[in-house]
Design a protein around this motif. Structure first.
Motif, PDB file in Angstrom:
ATOM      1  N   LEU A 167      -3.689  -8.061  11.923  1.00  0.00           N
ATOM      2  CA  LEU A 167      -4.508  -6.980  12.475  1.00  0.00           C
ATOM      3  C   LEU A 167      -3.681  -5.824  13.025  1.00  0.00           C
ATOM      4  O   LEU A 167      -4.042  -4.654  12.844  1.00  0.00           O
ATOM      5  CB  LEU A 167      -5.442  -7.516  13.567  1.00  0.00           C
ATOM      6  N   ALA A 168      -2.588  -6.109  13.715  1.00  0.00           N
ATOM      7  CA  ALA A 168      -1.785  -5.032  14.312  1.00  0.00           C
ATOM      8  C   ALA A 168      -1.262  -4.085  13.238  1.00  0.00           C
ATOM      9  O   ALA A 168      -1.409  -2.857  13.332  1.00  0.00           O
ATOM     10  CB  ALA A 168      -0.631  -5.619  15.123  1.00  0.00           C
ATOM     11  N   ALA A 169      -0.658  -4.651  12.199  1.00  0.00           N
ATOM     12  CA  ALA A 169      -0.099  -3.825  11.127  1.00  0.00           C
ATOM     13  C   ALA A 169      -1.187  -3.070  10.386  1.00  0.00           C
ATOM     14  O   ALA A 169      -1.028  -1.884  10.048  1.00  0.00           O
ATOM     15  CB  ALA A 169       0.688  -4.703  10.154  1.00  0.00           C
ATOM     16  N   LYS A 170      -2.323  -3.715  10.149  1.00  0.00           N
ATOM     17  CA  LYS A 170      -3.400  -3.052   9.417  1.00  0.00           C
ATOM     18  C   LYS A 170      -4.056  -1.949  10.251  1.00  0.00           C
ATOM     19  O   LYS A 170      -4.463  -0.915   9.717  1.00  0.00           O
ATOM     20  CB  LYS A 170      -4.437  -4.072   8.966  1.00  0.00           C
ATOM     21  N   ALA A 171      -4.152  -2.167  11.570  1.00  0.00           N
ATOM     22  CA  ALA A 171      -4.732  -1.140  12.438  1.00  0.00           C
ATOM     23  C   ALA A 171      -3.848   0.099  12.477  1.00  0.00           C
ATOM     24  O   ALA A 171      -4.339   1.233  12.475  1.00  0.00           O
ATOM     25  CB  ALA A 171      -4.939  -1.693  13.842  1.00  0.00           C
ATOM     26  N   GLU A 172      -2.551  -0.086  12.523  1.00  0.00           N
ATOM     27  CA  GLU A 172      -1.630   1.052  12.527  1.00  0.00           C
ATOM     28  C   GLU A 172      -1.727   1.841  11.227  1.00  0.00           C
ATOM     29  O   GLU A 172      -1.570   3.063  11.207  1.00  0.00           O
ATOM     30  CB  GLU A 172      -0.191   0.558  12.728  1.00  0.00           C
ATOM     31  N   ALA A 173      -1.994   1.139  10.124  1.00  0.00           N
ATOM     32  CA  ALA A 173      -2.063   1.789   8.816  1.00  0.00           C
ATOM     33  C   ALA A 173      -3.459   2.290   8.476  1.00  0.00           C
ATOM     34  O   ALA A 173      -3.642   2.973   7.463  1.00  0.00           O
ATOM     35  CB  ALA A 173      -1.594   0.812   7.740  1.00  0.00           C
ATOM     36  N   GLY A 174      -4.460   1.955   9.310  1.00  0.00           N
ATOM     37  CA  GLY A 174      -5.839   2.329   8.992  1.00  0.00           C
ATOM     38  C   GLY A 174      -6.319   1.644   7.720  1.00  0.00           C
ATOM     39  O   GLY A 174      -7.011   2.240   6.889  1.00  0.00           O
ATOM     40  N   ALA A 175      -5.944   0.383   7.566  1.00  0.00           N
ATOM     41  CA  ALA A 175      -6.177  -0.341   6.307  1.00  0.00           C
ATOM     42  C   ALA A 175      -7.608  -0.859   6.191  1.00  0.00           C
ATOM     43  O   ALA A 175      -8.357  -0.970   7.169  1.00  0.00           O
ATOM     44  CB  ALA A 175      -5.192  -1.505   6.208  1.00  0.00           C
ATOM     45  N   ALA A 176      -7.967  -1.213   4.959  1.00  0.00           N
ATOM     46  CA  ALA A 176      -9.269  -1.804   4.678  1.00  0.00           C
ATOM     47  C   ALA A 176      -9.273  -3.266   5.103  1.00  0.00           C
ATOM     48  O   ALA A 176      -8.256  -3.963   4.987  1.00  0.00           O
ATOM     49  CB  ALA A 176      -9.591  -1.690   3.195  1.00  0.00           C
ATOM     50  N   VAL A 177     -10.430  -3.735   5.598  1.00  0.00           N
ATOM     51  CA  VAL A 177     -10.568  -5.116   6.059  1.00  0.00           C
ATOM     52  C   VAL A 177     -11.914  -5.678   5.605  1.00  0.00           C
ATOM     53  O   VAL A 177     -12.893  -4.949   5.447  1.00  0.00           O
ATOM     54  CB  VAL A 177     -10.458  -5.231   7.598  1.00  0.00           C
ATOM     55  N   ASN A 178     -11.939  -6.992   5.408  1.00  0.00           N
ATOM     56  CA  ASN A 178     -13.171  -7.693   5.040  1.00  0.00           C
ATOM     57  C   ASN A 178     -14.000  -7.988   6.285  1.00  0.00           C
ATOM     58  O   ASN A 178     -13.450  -8.395   7.314  1.00  0.00           O
ATOM     59  CB  ASN A 178     -12.834  -9.011   4.333  1.00  0.00           C
ATOM     60  N   LEU A 179     -15.308  -7.806   6.176  1.00  0.00           N
ATOM     61  CA  LEU A 179     -16.192  -7.995   7.326  1.00  0.00           C
ATOM     62  C   LEU A 179     -17.302  -8.998   7.008  1.00  0.00           C
ATOM     63  O   LEU A 179     -17.900  -8.960   5.933  1.00  0.00           O
ATOM     64  CB  LEU A 179     -16.842  -6.662   7.725  1.00  0.00           C
ATOM     65  N   GLU A 180     -17.549  -9.885   7.973  1.00  0.00           N
ATOM     66  CA  GLU A 180     -18.658 -10.834   7.862  1.00  0.00           C
ATOM     67  C   GLU A 180     -19.220 -11.121   9.250  1.00  0.00           C
ATOM     68  O   GLU A 180     -18.462 -11.533  10.145  1.00  0.00           O
ATOM     69  CB  GLU A 180     -18.204 -12.149   7.228  1.00  0.00           C
ATOM     70  N   PRO A 181     -20.521 -10.910   9.478  1.00  0.00           N
ATOM     71  CA  PRO A 181     -21.113 -11.274  10.775  1.00  0.00           C
ATOM     72  C   PRO A 181     -21.234 -12.790  10.893  1.00  0.00           C
ATOM     73  O   PRO A 181     -21.164 -13.509   9.888  1.00  0.00           O
ATOM     74  CB  PRO A 181     -22.492 -10.609  10.720  1.00  0.00           C
ATOM     75  N   ALA A 182     -21.415 -13.263  12.111  1.00  0.00           N
ATOM     76  CA  ALA A 182     -21.499 -14.708  12.349  1.00  0.00           C
ATOM     77  C   ALA A 182     -22.683 -15.317  11.612  1.00  0.00           C
ATOM     78  O   ALA A 182     -23.715 -14.680  11.381  1.00  0.00           O
ATOM     79  CB  ALA A 182     -21.608 -14.977  13.843  1.00  0.00           C
ATOM     80  N   LEU A 183     -22.523 -16.573  11.251  1.00  0.00           N
ATOM     81  CA  LEU A 183     -23.527 -17.330  10.524  1.00  0.00           C
ATOM     82  C   LEU A 183     -24.735 -17.624  11.412  1.00  0.00           C
ATOM     83  O   LEU A 183     -24.595 -18.022  12.566  1.00  0.00           O
ATOM     84  CB  LEU A 183     -22.896 -18.645  10.057  1.00  0.00           C
ATOM     85  N   ARG A 184     -25.941 -17.432  10.856  1.00  0.00           N
ATOM     86  CA  ARG A 184     -27.162 -17.887  11.524  1.00  0.00           C
ATOM     87  C   ARG A 184     -27.452 -19.313  11.057  1.00  0.00           C
ATOM     88  O   ARG A 184     -27.120 -19.693   9.940  1.00  0.00           O
ATOM     89  CB  ARG A 184     -28.350 -16.991  11.157  1.00  0.00           C
ATOM     90  N   LEU A 185     -28.112 -20.084  11.890  1.00  0.00           N
ATOM     91  CA  LEU A 185     -28.440 -21.455  11.511  1.00  0.00           C
ATOM     92  C   LEU A 185     -29.377 -21.496  10.313  1.00  0.00           C
ATOM     93  O   LEU A 185     -29.422 -22.483   9.579  1.00  0.00           O
ATOM     94  CB  LEU A 185     -29.066 -22.195  12.692  1.00  0.00           C
ATOM     95  N   SER A 186     -30.117 -20.411  10.083  1.00  0.00           N
ATOM     96  CA  SER A 186     -31.060 -20.359   8.962  1.00  0.00           C
ATOM     97  C   SER A 186     -30.423 -19.859   7.673  1.00  0.00           C
ATOM     98  O   SER A 186     -31.055 -19.855   6.620  1.00  0.00           O
ATOM     99  CB  SER A 186     -32.239 -19.443   9.320  1.00  0.00           C
TER     100      SER A 186
END
Length: 216
Positions: free
Chosen positions: A67-86
Motif C-alpha cells: 500500500l505505501a508504494a502504491k499510494a506514493e505512485a497513485g497506482a490502481a488497486v482492486n476493491l471489494e466491500p465486505a461480504l454480506r451473510l446473504s
C-alpha cells in the motif's frame, strides 16, 4: 470477511493520516465504518467524498503490504466491500489480513489464459500452498495450478475476465503483490499443533509428524 471477487478498480493516494481511494464506479454504496478490501488489505472507511473514501492505515499494515508504494505512485488497486451473510461465496473466504509479500516471476500469455508465476518473499508461507488450493493475490481469489515441492514458488492460470477486470493486467516481472494464504489451511495447522509438545511446532507438518502425534 471477503470472497476475493473484485467489484471495482480504484486509484490509491496517500494523505496525512492514511490513504484516499478514488474511482468507486461499480462498487456497492459505502457508509462510514464499512470494511473494504484494497488490494487484499482490509481497511475501514473513515471519510466519504464524491466517488472516493478515506481510510486510516497503521504502520504495521504499510510494512506488510504494497500500500505505501502504491499510494506514493497513485497506482490502481482492486476493491471489494465486505461480504454480506446473504451473498454468494463465489471465491473463497478471505480475511483481508495480508500474510506477506510475493514477487512476480513470470507473466506468460497462453491459449485462453495467462500464466502468472509468483514466489513468497517469506518462503515459510509456502507450506500453505498446494495444487488447486486457493490464494488471494492483491485481493483476488485465485486457484493454484501448480507449485514447487515446498510451495514457495507457485503459478496460476488466470482467465480473461479476471485478467481484464483487475489490476493483474498491469503486473510485470519483479512487481510485488500482497498474498494471503488459505484461511482454512492456517486454522487447520493451528488446531493440529495446539496439543503437541512445544518443540513439535518447529517440525514440518507432514504425514510422519501427524502419525507421531496421533493424527495418522
Amino acid at each position: 470477511m471477503f470472497t476475493g471477487l473484485v467489484q471495482a478498480v480504484g486509484r490509491l493516494r496517500r494523505h496525512a493520516h492514511g490513504v484516499t481511494i478514488s474511482g468507486l464506479s461499480g462498487l456497492d454504496p459505502l457508509a462510514l465504518g464499512d470494511s473494504v478490501a484494497v488490494d487484499g488489505v482490509c481497511l475501514t472507511v473513515s471519510g466519504l467524498m464524491t466517488d472516493a473514501f478515506r481510510a486510516d492505515v497503521s504502520e504495521e499494515t504499510l510494512r506488510r503490504s504494497t500500500l505505501a508504494a502504491k499510494a506514493e505512485a497513485g497506482a490502481a488497486v482492486n476493491l471489494e466491500p465486505a461480504l454480506r451473510l446473504s451473498d454468494r461465496l463465489g471465491g473463497h473466504l478471505v480475511s483481508g489480513h495480508v500474510d506477506g509479500l510475493g514477487e512476480v516471476l513470470a507473466v506468460t500469455r497462453e491459449a485462453g489464459s495467462w500464466r502468472l508465476e509468483l514466489a513468497w518473499q517469506d518462503a515459510a508461507y509456502g507450506r500453505y500452498v498446494c495444487d488447486k488450493a486457493s490464494v488471494a493475490v492483491d485481493g483476488i481469489s485465485l486457484t493454484v495450478a501448480g507449485s514447487s515441492a515446498a510451495g514457495e514458488h507457485f503459478w496460476i492460470a488466470v482467465i480473461p475476465h479476471t485478467w481484464q477486470s483487475t489490476t493483474l493486467l498491469e503486473r510485470r516481472v519483479g512487481d510485488r503483490v500482497n498474498l494471503e494464504a488459505d484461511l482454512l489451511a492456517k486454522y487447520t495447522e493451528r488446531l493440529l499443533r495446539q496439543d503437541a509438545p512445544p518443540r513439535a511446532s518447529e517440525q514440518p507438518l507432514d504425514q510422519a509428524w501427524m502419525a507421531e502425534h496421533g493424527w495418522g
